[in-house]
Design an enzyme around this catalytic site. Structure first.
Site, PDB file in Angstrom:
ATOM      1  NE  ARG A  63      -2.040  -0.101   3.715  1.00  0.00           N
ATOM      2  CZ  ARG A  63      -1.559   0.701   4.679  1.00  0.00           C
ATOM      3  NH1 ARG A  63      -1.807   1.988   4.649  1.00  0.00           N
ATOM      4  NH2 ARG A  63      -0.838   0.205   5.679  1.00  0.00           N
ATOM      5  CE  LYS A 170       0.343 -20.391  11.457  1.00  0.00           C
ATOM      6  NZ  LYS A 170       1.042 -20.032  12.690  1.00  0.00           N
ATOM      7  CG  ASP A 199       2.706 -26.553   8.442  1.00  0.00           C
ATOM      8  OD1 ASP A 199       3.795 -26.381   9.022  1.00  0.00           O
ATOM      9  OD2 ASP A 199       1.679 -26.905   9.044  1.00  0.00           O
ATOM     10  CG  HIS A 200       7.491 -22.308   9.034  1.00  0.00           C
ATOM     11  ND1 HIS A 200       6.415 -21.979   9.808  1.00  0.00           N
ATOM     12  CD2 HIS A 200       8.540 -22.379   9.885  1.00  0.00           C
ATOM     13  CE1 HIS A 200       6.805 -21.840  11.064  1.00  0.00           C
ATOM     14  NE2 HIS A 200       8.087 -22.075  11.143  1.00  0.00           N
ATOM     15  CE  LYS A 204      10.568 -25.426  11.818  1.00  0.00           C
ATOM     16  NZ  LYS A 204      11.353 -24.265  12.113  1.00  0.00           N
ATOM     17  CD  GLU A 238       7.578 -20.492  19.631  1.00  0.00           C
ATOM     18  OE1 GLU A 238       8.093 -19.683  18.858  1.00  0.00           O
ATOM     19  OE2 GLU A 238       6.348 -20.608  19.753  1.00  0.00           O
ATOM     20  CG  ASP A 257       0.499 -19.533  16.451  1.00  0.00           C
ATOM     21  OD1 ASP A 257       0.509 -19.061  15.305  1.00  0.00           O
ATOM     22  OD2 ASP A 257       1.492 -19.493  17.215  1.00  0.00           O
ATOM     23  CG  HIS A 262       3.617 -25.283  12.664  1.00  0.00           C
ATOM     24  ND1 HIS A 262       3.482 -25.016  11.329  1.00  0.00           N
ATOM     25  CD2 HIS A 262       3.729 -24.059  13.261  1.00  0.00           C
ATOM     26  CE1 HIS A 262       3.518 -23.698  11.133  1.00  0.00           C
ATOM     27  NE2 HIS A 262       3.655 -23.109  12.290  1.00  0.00           N
ATOM     28  CE  LYS A 362       3.715 -17.798  20.486  1.00  0.00           C
ATOM     29  NZ  LYS A 362       4.822 -18.132  19.596  1.00  0.00           N
TER      30      LYS A 362
HETATM   31  C1  BG6 Z   1       4.625 -19.813  13.578  1.00  0.00           C
HETATM   32  C2  BG6 Z   1       3.784 -19.389  14.733  1.00  0.00           C
HETATM   33  O1  BG6 Z   1       3.847 -20.448  12.606  1.00  0.00           O
HETATM   34  O2  BG6 Z   1       5.631 -20.700  14.034  1.00  0.00           O
HETATM   35  C3  BG6 Z   1       4.629 -18.731  15.806  1.00  0.00           C
HETATM   36  O3  BG6 Z   1       2.788 -18.477  14.281  1.00  0.00           O
HETATM   37  C4  BG6 Z   1       5.768 -19.627  16.194  1.00  0.00           C
HETATM   38  O4  BG6 Z   1       3.834 -18.405  16.943  1.00  0.00           O
HETATM   39  C5  BG6 Z   1       6.519 -20.112  14.970  1.00  0.00           C
HETATM   40  O5  BG6 Z   1       6.630 -18.873  17.018  1.00  0.00           O
HETATM   41  C6  BG6 Z   1       7.550 -21.151  15.333  1.00  0.00           C
HETATM   42  O6  BG6 Z   1       8.296 -21.438  14.194  1.00  0.00           O
HETATM   43  P1  BG6 Z   1       9.846 -21.755  14.284  1.00  0.00           P
HETATM   44  O7  BG6 Z   1      10.242 -22.142  12.914  1.00  0.00           O
HETATM   45  O8  BG6 Z   1      10.498 -20.505  14.785  1.00  0.00           O
HETATM   46  O9  BG6 Z   1       9.945 -22.869  15.274  1.00  0.00           O
END
Ligand code: BG6
Length: 512
Positions: A63, A170, A199-200, A204, A238, A257, A262, A362
């Site tokens: 934007r 996501k 879905d990252h 990995k 985390e 989340d 994941h 967290k």
């Molecule tokens: C994200 C979540 O998809 O994954 C976050 O929204 C989380 O809350 C993160 O911290 C964790 O990913 P990674 O790769 O840092 O373990």
């Protein structure tokens, strides 16, 4: 025939990996956090590793008014800060020439018409061959508008021999109904083959290695079932809190989340049957069966099978941190969970009666994601009789950090008696392969440029996962008798109730 099943006779016998193709990558939400922290640094690293296709143009769509030069300078600063490898000037200079900025509101149809013109021009000038990758890194409430405008501008169609794909970040919906709606919206413009849902965790290296561990080694598969496995634990811990994402996190919570996507994906990789081949659909066919076999909770069971909790004030590595409710942007009466622990069962022959305990939180004392497979105990008839127990064999798959695998087994303590103690056989990626793994986003971007959707979630996987999660969210949202929200001090390993969840089965969480 779909993209992924089409054999390429020229590549037959040469390589099984699809090749990334020249393309224009349009990033919606180019001024956002994801673009700065992950996407552009990932593209730079791909370039630095010499893996970027010969012609790639990256167009940031957002934007705020900005020139190409300003965008390049901003991206350089971000890449220097967040890149996996130190940025080398000579590589950056070449890479920066392929970065462009396109200013438009997401809702402004005209902005997409000018985008289409610009892409055509880039095809002529840069050789991107009419291939387009649209990356949705904007807020999900903008997805529908962007999709519809892409369609109106004809950008879902391509010239003969070219392709157009969408990558959707996501969260993909916030429940089954919204995910279905979004799927319908996407598929009114793009086919499933053109749709890549990120879905990252699947990008990995260690998550991908689960399939190799299970299906390239003959010793694990015969034991990978209810006869030999006592239970499985999946943990994603985390130390970070909610950071600056309260706006999103308040509407999501840990279950949506992390678990819906994941952790259920990791569970699928651990639980699935061997696919017939490594094509995207064969692997995803097997994964979705696992989610479908997850035993659904009755509403009155949720309280005893799922623990939800929120962190209160505490300390991480000796530094005081505030309670979740005191974080910026969080409702002081928030009921959002920052921790969940679940006891799951997969109702199929392989996993019958094997509990799978999943926890995510967290502000825990340590960051780490791992899967531990706890095997049944050896009969204690020969060694350590009447004294110390013989501990179970445990196979630990460390997803991150210190990526690797370890196997705990019993060994004889040196000396004159037959006393045993647990020892560890350990494999570390870093030392065994001597090189750093690429970031998940590098792999996923390359795969999308190559048309390989294996590491992306398919429509039915996402919808099945939401169907499972919805039963829990509904019980939590009940007006009466909703399971309570527990608390845990930041810097602790979660609420006591999560320990009790396992203690009731005579088990305990593995220490990370
Ligand atoms: C994200 C979540 O998809 O994954 C976050 O929204 C989380 O809350 C993160 O911290 C964790 O990913 P990674 O790769 O840092 O373990």
């Amino acid at each position: 025939m779909s993209d992924e099943h089409r054999p390429n006779p020229l590549r037959e016998g040469l390589s099984t990996k699809a090749v990334p193709q020249p393309c224009a990558i349009v990033i919606f939400g180019a001024t956002g956090d994801l673009t700065h922290r992950k996407l552009v640094p990932a593209l730079y690293n791909i370039a630095a590793d010499g893996e970027l296709p010969p012609a790639v143009a990256v167009i940031g769509f957002a934007r705020r008014p900005k020139t190409d030069e300003e965008f390049r300078a901003e991206m350089e600063e971000a890449t220097r800060k967040f890149s996996r490898q130190t940025v080398r000037d000579e590589i950056w200079d070449g890479f920066a020439k392929s970065l462009f900025y396109h200013q438009s509101e997401f809702g402004d149809e005209a902005g997409y018409k000018t985008l289409a013109d610009r892409l055509e021009k880039l095809d002529q000038e840069s050789g991107t061959r009419g291939n387009r990758l649209f990356y949705f890194a904007a807020s999900p409430d903008k997805f529908e508008t962007i999709i519809n405008n892409l369609k109106s501008a004809g950008l879902n169609k391509t010239s003969e021999g070219a392709w157009a794909r969408v990558i959707l970040e996501k969260p993909f919906g916030s429940d089954l109904a919204s995910a279905r709606h979004l799927n319908r919206v996407v598929q009114a413009s793009f086919t499933e083959d053109q749709t890549y849902r990120i879905d990252h965790f699947l990008g990995k290296e260690t998550a991908q290695n689960i399939l190799v561990l299970r299906f390239a080694n003959a010793i694990f598969e015969p034991l990978w079932n209810t006869r030999y496995i006592d239970h499985v634990q999946i943990t994603a811990a985390e130390t970070l809190g909610v950071e600056n994402r309260a706006g999103y996190y308040e509407t999501a919570g840990a279950l949506r989340d992390m678990v819906q996507n994941h952790l259920l994906q990791l569970l699928c990789l651990v639980g699935m049957e061997a696919p017939t081949d490594l094509s995207a659909n064969s692997i995803r066919d097997e994964k979705v069966k696992v989610v479908r076999s997850l035993r659904r909770f009755e509403e009155d069971e949720v309280g005893s099978r799922v623990v939800r909790a929120q962190y209160t004030a505490g300390a991480i590595a000796g530094k005081p941190v505030v309670a979740y409710r005191e974080e910026q942007g969080v409702d002081p009466k928030s009921q959002t969970e920052t921790y969940v622990a679940l006891r799951l069962l997969v109702d199929n022959w392989r996993w019958s009666d094997v509990p799978i305990y999943v926890r995510v939180g967290k502000r825990l004392p340590k960051s780490g994601t791992e899967i531990s497979v706890h095997f049944k105990k050896a009969p204690q008839v020969l060694f350590n009789r009447g004294s110390q127990v013989i501990e179970q064999n445990v196979l630990v798959i460390r997803i991150q950090p210190d990526e690797g695998i370890s196997l705990r087994m019993q060994a004889k303590v040196p000396g004159t008696s037959f006393r045993t103690e647990p020892v560890k056989m350990d494999f570390h990626y870093g030392t065994s392969f001597g090189k750093a793994s690429p970031e998940a986003y590098e792999r996923l971007l390359l795969d999308a440029m190559a048309g390989d959707a294996t590491l992306f979630a398919r429509r039915d996987e996402v919808e099945q996962a939401w169907a499972f999660i919805d039963t829990i969210e509904e019980a939590w949202a009940a007006k009466e008798d909703a399971p309570k929200l527990c608390t845990y001090p930041a810097g602790s390993w979660g609420p006591e109730e999560a320990d009790e969840l396992l203690a009731r089965d005579g088990r305990s969480w593995r220490r990370l």
